[in-house]
Design an enzyme around this catalytic site. Structure first.
Site, PDB file in Angstrom:
ATOM      1  N   GLU A  85       0.844  -1.200   0.000  1.00 49.26           N
ATOM      2  CA  GLU A  85       0.000   0.000   0.000  1.00 49.26           C
ATOM      3  C   GLU A  85       0.880   1.251   0.000  1.00 49.26           C
ATOM      4  OE1 GLU A  85      -3.126  -0.066  -0.429  1.00 49.26           O
ATOM      5  OE2 GLU A  85      -3.684  -2.136   0.062  1.00 49.26           O
ATOM      6  N   CYS A 149      -7.299  -1.430   8.622  1.00 47.49           N
ATOM      7  CA  CYS A 149      -5.991  -1.456   7.952  1.00 47.49           C
ATOM      8  C   CYS A 149      -5.572  -0.040   7.560  1.00 47.49           C
ATOM      9  CB  CYS A 149      -6.050  -2.342   6.707  1.00 47.49           C
ATOM     10  SG  CYS A 149      -6.203  -4.096   7.081  1.00 47.49           S
ATOM     11  N   HIS A 168      -0.830  -5.826   2.463  1.00 49.50           N
ATOM     12  CA  HIS A 168      -2.031  -6.659   2.524  1.00 49.50           C
ATOM     13  C   HIS A 168      -1.694  -8.068   2.027  1.00 49.50           C
ATOM     14  CE1 HIS A 168      -5.359  -3.506   2.942  1.00 49.50           C
ATOM     15  NE2 HIS A 168      -5.636  -4.460   3.802  1.00 49.50           N
TER      16      HIS A 168
END
Length: 209
Positions: A85, A149, A168
């Protein structure tokens, strides 16, 4: 002269919803078994899926360990790859946590920036890990999902001025097992540390001249 050991903190999440066994915490435990080499002190933590605990715990981890890097790992039921991410988002948190709680403001930090990017070049990490020939696909994302998250990532990025990362992972067996996820995490974090070291070397060089 011996180099000082670097502290690295890696977190996974506890169970929530249909994820009675959270692949992120299993993957982090596998990473702990593998380690990150003699020059790194690895500290792992399981984070409950609770907004208020995250707001309390993330600053405490930074204060306790003064880490070189913090990497948060979460599970995504939609993921089929290991996903890096790029950024965390401040607003849009409407989903209830394990305590049936949701921030009234629906944001991480009131008056904070809309999003914060990691200082780590995730595209470079992705390319470098892909060339290692692991049996795991690694991809990039700019949307960590506006749940715990994303909330954790933004909170950590805000605390660390961008010196955090979020990864992730898919649920276990869809398609990767715990060992594959642990090895992928190790490779990813080693590349992140290498890139951080290179960028700091350039900064120090600039300061000296």
């Amino acid at each position: 002269m011996e180099q000082p050991r670097k502290a690295v903190v890696v977190t996974g999440f506890g169970p929530f919803g249909e994820h009675t066994v959270n692949a992120s915490w299993i993957a982090v435990q596998e990473l702990e078994k593998l380690g990150l080499g003699d020059s790194v002190d690895l500290h792992v933590y399981e984070i409950p899926v609770e907004y208020q605990t995250v707001q309390r715990l993330i600053p405490a981890l930074w204060e306790k360990h003064s880490p070189q890097l913090v990497v948060h790992v979460g599970v995504s039921g939609m993921a089929t790859t290991v996903t890096l991410e790029k950024c965390g988002h401040n607003k849009g948190y409407k989903g209830l946590d394990n305590c049936r709680f949701c921030p009234g403001s629906q944001c991480c930090v009131e008056d904070g920036p809309e999003s914060i990017d990691s200082i780590i070049d995730m595209d470079a990490v992705c390319k470098r890990v892909t060339t290692l020939g692991l049996d795991v696909s690694v991809t990039i994302s700019q949307d960590a999902g506006r749940y715990l998250c994303d909330f954790t990532y933004y909170t950590s990025l805000y605390q660390s001025h961008g010196r955090s990362a979020f990864v992730h992972v898919p649920p276990l067996g869809k398609p990767y097992n715990a060992d594959q996820l642990g090895r992928a995490l190790r490779a990813i974090i080693e590349e992140m540390l290498d890139l951080l070291e290179q960028s700091e070397g350039k900064i120090n060089y600039c300061h000296k001249h």
